[in-house]
Design a protein around this motif. Structure first.
Motif: not given
Lengths: 788, 164, 266
Positions: A25-38, A208-209, A216-219, A277-278
């Protein structure tokens, strides 16, 4: 029927990963350098944002950025849109107010995002969000759809005087008035169709990346229709050109409509990922979901049904106010119009119908499609009217229905729809037999001995599924075509990948679609893979909603398979040195008619790719075909649900003691999966009827804003369900499929309320029929009974 | 940051964590065991159920530090190689799942239920015991069927193992 | 949740010292109410003192004419304990109605009584059974212990150690659940004790758990559901929310009380 072909209860191919915890599921995906938004959300339902001070938040540990609506506007990020144009009866277009992804200048509901924090960890983002200082000038709020149009009500958007989005109508008012004028009996009802919170178990999420090297954007996104999301985010929001944006919908944990829409959060994640940029990840928390996911239903309706001699229906009229919340969500305008009023004929031969719908803004969460989307509201109006009329006319509700059923097809209703096929009495008869309606009187007497009130309620519903043809929906205001695409790729070894624009988020397409391919090509189901949910893999598709994946999505696969088969026959003719017209394909074998020559599917597939038996001038190598399928009509699943309840008059508690559903879905691909869809739909319909309710206080605060206050149906609230079918194949598509995803949710609420009102012998009962509501109704109708 | 040591799916793990780290965060983020899901924030949905020292608990409502020294089992531990646990197989055979999100919690709850109440479970008992597990897809009908079948299959497996 | 400092207490004295010494410290028992509250950032203790590894706080024992249950005893243990099922079956029944199976594996008696949630089940049992709450400092009878909504007589550095429930002659608990939260919308615990009848109500009152003297009087004359005919509690003083108005709750108190009496007579 083969063991894995059409009609077989094949066990699902997708299950293995889910039962072993390997779903992605989307939350199971972890992208390198990922940040978190609130997302910091407005605590007020209606307020001017006079200033936002982000300075101290920006200095908090781990914070990468704090962004506001002003930043969004500064970067010229476009507004979210509603993609279905509705015109008022005076010809004016609907009043769509600007909907920025982050509120700018004004917050219009409690939960409207006003700023975001991007940080290294989610905890840090939340900690920093508390340091953002927002000055609000609180404005009066309006939450009641019945009051929002009143003079003096707070004005939410400048573009929409009196908070009115449109005043739409359908049908012939004059014909209806005439029928009412000469009616022998008129049944009238005031109905509130309660506001619901979809609550798919997987909360929405987005990553979002932005790749600065390729631009290129990936969502990654919990969406039911990745291509539509990409189209809207590219073409309207203007985040990136369509070809520079990839949307991936990985495993999605239920949608029920709520994951169709293009929401602020995914837009902001994409935008913010370029800013910092992340990769930026958002995972909705449940309490947040109550404010961030589009709600469902929320209609206030007055409806009347006119009868001539002997219980013959002559006309129906309805006036509905539809609450669309604070902004117009993606498909919100179509739900209370073309998905609602067009179904007010029900299963009945009703000569005249007139429906007026006012869509209004209130300071509440936006409202859009939720399982059934308009059709449950229509069914509830029609089936409550019929049941109440039967009681008023002292007629058997079954006989009254039977007398008025549409019996010959095709049948043109007064409200656009042309019913292609059906046998409504067959479903009802079968349901009555399974529900043992004959034994009900004895069961009721036995219950009375125990001090319980027992009731039986019917709901004979119809729905319109597929949501197509494109030309037709286009003429009704849809901003997109509603066809579906498929691509069948045959590999050299004969295994097959099917790329589909449909999207599975629990429906089991990886199995049912593979069953179709297995049957048509005569190959083992294990040799078929279904690919969906990635705009880089699937060229385009319209996604899954409106019970359309079988009727529309599979029809596209059929078309592509036909092309594949035609091409394969050409290859086989070269391989076996026979005329193409002599090639017969059956059960995975190509034979030459009248000879013993044959070639297996895999041989032909291989030869399509090695291309040793034909020249390029004779035939293109390869075996891959695509197709777009646009239906010729809506499909019309219909059926009969019978609910039996027992009520404790002392507490008002309702126990559902029996449920029978007999549905006509046309051809069934996998009966196990179809039954599962019906089960789930019934549970949501029962939830609406008995317990679910999004309640606002007068200031616009959502009182039922978590599972502590919003009652979700539990296992204990439901009985074992008896499910059966009757079949009239749909003539409008190659497989004869009508669709089954929404039927339960459409049929169930009326069945429940008809059963309860049968038990307590008063019609004065609104949904949800909670224990205190039923107790109060019993007490008002029969004080002595309640006081016992 | 405090250090925590526990056993997860048979493997000893040690990590430095923030005090506020919940067991589910530790499983998902530190160990990348993403089969355990989070579906609510009020301890009601049951998507996050795991076993701690042999008992089903909601891993969203226990700090990882409370599990210091404990033996934790998640959905990822049930199948042995390619052989599914009988309860997993029962969910597959009985179509006890649709979107799959609540499923790991349902299965872990079901295995715990069998441990507490045995292999012969009636409809009413199963429905009562699912008090703390929400599913939005299945209407529970096939989950109840799956658990009843899985409970029986677990008895057969136990018997077979005993006979070996 | 906000961050905090976690302290694992190994003994009661250490826990008491930590509570006394640390700023904004809270005890962590089962955590089934506290942690969700902290996750929603509605509670923000700077320090958490975990009692889970404290020896001797858990256990069920029959001591003469009383059932003594340690504060860290989980609801599941109370519900499934043959000793409780034999001595006070109503208490085992009540524990089995709290939360759900997974919550009952963590939640504790001490945590529940110390929190005194107005919709929690245990306070009704304590009050109706005339339980004594034994703390690190003293013994408090239930009537003195529960002082208001989420309020108890506990001092800041005082810890519930165990609860002693005198054995009733008959008792029963009837709970009408809030359909969303599953807490008690109304719960009525009726106990026929050697010297008195007690009727305690949870979920309904605006100031938490309370007794109903009129019901107790009537039941003392005749322990039968019929004894409560015509009696009720006033809607005034009942809580009112989206799950039920005051009038409904008042009505349910009567219904649940009668059902509890009937169950106790079985």
């Amino acid at each position: 029927m083969s063991a894995t072909g059409i009609g077989a209860a094949v066990r699902r191919k997708e299950d293995y990963r889910f039962i072993t915890g390997k779903g992605q599921y989307t939350d199971d995906i972890s992208r390198p350098g990922q940040t978190h938004i609130h997302f910091l959300r407005s605590p007020h339902a209606h307020a001017k944002i006079t200033s936002i001070d982000t300075a101290s938040a920006k200095t908090m540990p781990g914070v990468l950025a704090v962004l506001t609506g002003a930043d969004l506007a500064g970067d010229k990020i476009g507004n979210l849109i509603c993609g279905w144009m509705i015109h008022s009866k005076d010809g004016t277009p609907m009043k769509m107010a600007p909907h920025p992804a982050i509120a700018h200048g004004k917050a219009c509901y409690a939960g409207d995002p006003v700023a975001v924090v991007i940080a290294e960890t989610l905890g840090q983002a939340r900690d920093a969000a508390e340091k953002i200082e927002v000055d609000y000038e609180v404005l009066p709020a309006v939450v009641d759809p019945a009051k929002t149009q009143e003079a003096g009500a707070p004005q939410i958007h400048e573009v929409a005087p009196q908070n009115t989005i449109f005043q739409w109508h359908l049908g012939e008012a004059a014909a209806v008035d005439a029928a009412f004028a000469s009616a022998k009996h008129v049944t009238k009802l005031d109905i509130v169709n309660n506001r619901l919170v979809p609550n798919a178990m997987e909360p929405r999420a987005a990553i979002g990346e932005y790749d600065s090297g390729t631009q290129n954007f990936t969502l990654w996104n919990t969406t039911q229709n990745p291509h539509v999301a990409r189209l809207v985010i590219a073409a309207f929001v203007g985040m990136a050109p369509e070809h520079k944006l990839r949307v991936i919908a990985p495993d999605v944990g239920g949608g029920f409509g709520s994951k169709i829409f293009i929401y602020p959060e995914e837009v902001v994640c994409l935008w913010a990922s370029k800013k910092v940029g992340r990769p930026v990840k958002w995972v909705c928390e449940r309490a947040e979901a109550f404010l961030a996911d589009a709600h469902g239903r929320d209609h206030v309706t007055h409806a009347e049904l006119a009868f001539g001699e002997g219980g013959k229906m002559t006309a129906l009229r309805a006036k509905t106010i539809a609450n669309l919340g604070a902004y117009m969500s993606t498909f919100s305008s179509s739900i209370p119009t073309y998905l609602y009023a067009t179904l007010l004929s029900g299963q009945y031969d009703l000569p005249a119908i007139y429906c007026e719908v006012d869509a209004v803004y209130t300071n509440t969460v936006p409202v859009d499609a939720y399982r059934g989307a308009g059709r449950p509201e229509a069914t509830f109006v029609v089936e409550r009217l019929v049941e109440v009329a039967a009681r008023e006319l002292h007629m058997d509700p079954v006989e009254l229905r039977r007398k008025n059923f549409v019996k010959s097809f095709p049948h043109q209703t007064p409200v656009i729809m042309n019913y292609d096929v059906g046998d409504y009495d067959a479903s009802m008869r079968k349901a009555m037999e399974i529900a043992d309606v004959n034994g009900f009187a004895a069961r009721r007497r036995e219950a009375e001995k125990r001090g319980k009130l027992r009731g039986l309620g019917y709901s004979t519903y119809i729905e319109a599924c597929g949501i197509a043809p494109s030309q037709a929906v286009g003429s009704l205001g849809a901003g997109v075509g509603l066809w579906e695409s498929a691509e069948v790729r045959v590999n050299p070894t004969g295994s097959v990948e099917v790329l589909t624009g449909s999207h599975s988020h629990g429906q089991g397409h990886e199995t049912t679609f593979a069953q179709l391919v297995s049957e048509r090509l005569g190959i083992p189901i294990e040799n078929v893979s279904i690919v969906h949910g990635d705009t880089d893999k699937v060229q385009f598709g319209m996604g899954t909603y409106g019970s359309r994946s079988g009727a529309v999505g599979m029809s596209a696969i059929v078309k592509a398979l036909e092309k594949v088969e035609a091409k394969a026959k050409k290859v086989a003719s070269h391989l076996m040195e026979a005329a193409e017209s002599d090639i017969v394909f059956k059960d995975g074998q190509f034979t030459v008619a009248g000879t013993d020559k044959s070639a297996a599917w895999a041989d032909v597939a291989l030869h399509a790719y090695i291309a040793h038996k034909f020249t390029g001038a004779q035939l293109e190598p390869g075996l891959k075909e695509g197709a777009f399928y646009d239906p010729t009509n809506f499909t019309f699943p219909a059926g009969c649900h019978i609910c039996e309840v027992e009520i404790d008059p002392e507490t008002g508690s309702t126990t559902i003691v029996g449920w029978t559903a007999v549905d006509d879905f046309g051809t069934i691909i996998n009966p196990m999966i179809v039954e599962g869809q019906v089960h789930g739909g019934i549970a949501q319909g029962v939830g609406q009827a008995l317990m679910e309710n999004a309640v606002y206080d007068k200031d616009g605060q959502l009182m039922s804003g978590s599972f502590m206050d919003y009652s979700m149906p539990r296992a204990e609230n439901l009985p074992p369900l008896k499910i059966d079918t009757t079949v009239t194949p749909c003539p409008g598509n190659p497989l004869g499929i009508k669709g089954c995803g929404e039927a339960g949710a459409i049929a169930a609420p009326a069945a429940v309320i008809n059963a309860i009102t049968d038990a307590i012998r008063t019609e004065n009962l609104a949904m949800p029929a909670t224990a205190p509501a039923v107790w109060a109704a019993v007490r008002a109708a029969a004080p002595a009974l309640a006081a016992e | 940051m405090p250090r925590v040591s526990l056993t997860v799916n048979g493997k000893a793990v040690t990590a430095d964590v923030e005090s506020r780290t919940l067991l589910v965060q530790f499983l998902r983020e530190n160990l990348r065991l993403t089969g355990t899901h989070v579906g609510c924030d009020t301890s009601q949905c049951g998507c996050c159920v795991v076993h701690v020292d042999g008992r089903a608990v909601k891993s969203c409502t226990i700090l990882v530090q409370q599990a210091e020294g404990a033996d934790v089992k998640t959905i990822e531990s049930l199948a042995v190689g390619d052989t599914l646990h009988p309860m997993q197989e029962a969910f597959r055979q009985n179509h006890g799942l649709q979107c799959g999100f609540c499923t790991p919690g349902m299965i872990m709850t079901a295995v715990d239920l069998v441990a507490r109440k045995g292999h012969d479970l009636d409809d009413k008992t199963i429905r009562e015991e699912l008090e703390g597990n929400l599913c939005r897809c299945t209407g529970y009908h096939n989950i109840v069927k799956s658990i009843a079948a899985g409970a029986k299959a677990m008895a057969a497996t136990t018997t077979a193992q005993a006979a070996e | 949740m906000y961050n905090f400092t976690y302290h694992r207490a190994s003994g009661l004295r250490q826990a008491t010292n930590l509570l006394g010494k640390l700023d904004e410290a809270k005890l962590l028992a089962g955590g089934q109410t506290l942690l969700p509250t902290m996750k929603q950032r509605l509670a923000a203790p700077a320090n958490l003192v975990d009692l889970n590894k404290v020896e001797g706080l858990s256990g069920i024992e029959l001591q003469g004419r009383a059932l003594v249950i340690g504060a860290m005893t989980r609801h599941a243990e109370v519900a499934s304990s043959p000793v409780v099922q034999q001595a006070i079956p109503a208490l085992a029944h009540l524990a089995g109605l709290i939360g759900d199976p997974a919550v009952r594996h963590m939640g504790t008696l001490g945590g529940s009584v110390a929190n005194n949630d107005p919709n929690a089940d245990y306070p009704a049992a304590c009050l109706a059974l005339a339980a004594t709450i034994i703390t690190t400092k003293r013994k408090l009878i239930a009537d003195e212990f529960f002082t208001g909504l989420f309020e108890t007589a506990l001092m800041p550095d005082e810890i519930v150690v165990k609860v002693s429930f005198p054995l009733p002659k008959k008792a029963a608990y009837e709970k009408f659940r809030n359909p969303a939260s599953r807490y008690a919308l109304v719960g009525v615990f009726v106990a026929k004790r050697p010297s008195e009848i007690r009727v305690a109500v949870t979920g309904a009152g605006t100031s938490g758990v309370f007794r109903v003297p009129a019901f107790e009087e009537a039941l003392k004359k005749r322990f039968s559901p019929k004894a409560l005919d015509g009696l009720g509690v006033p809607a005034d003083g009942m809580s009112s929310d989206i799950h039920g108005g005051a009038e409904y709750r008042a009505h349910l108190v009567g219904v649940m009380a009668k059902r509890a009496v009937a169950a106790a007579m079985e």
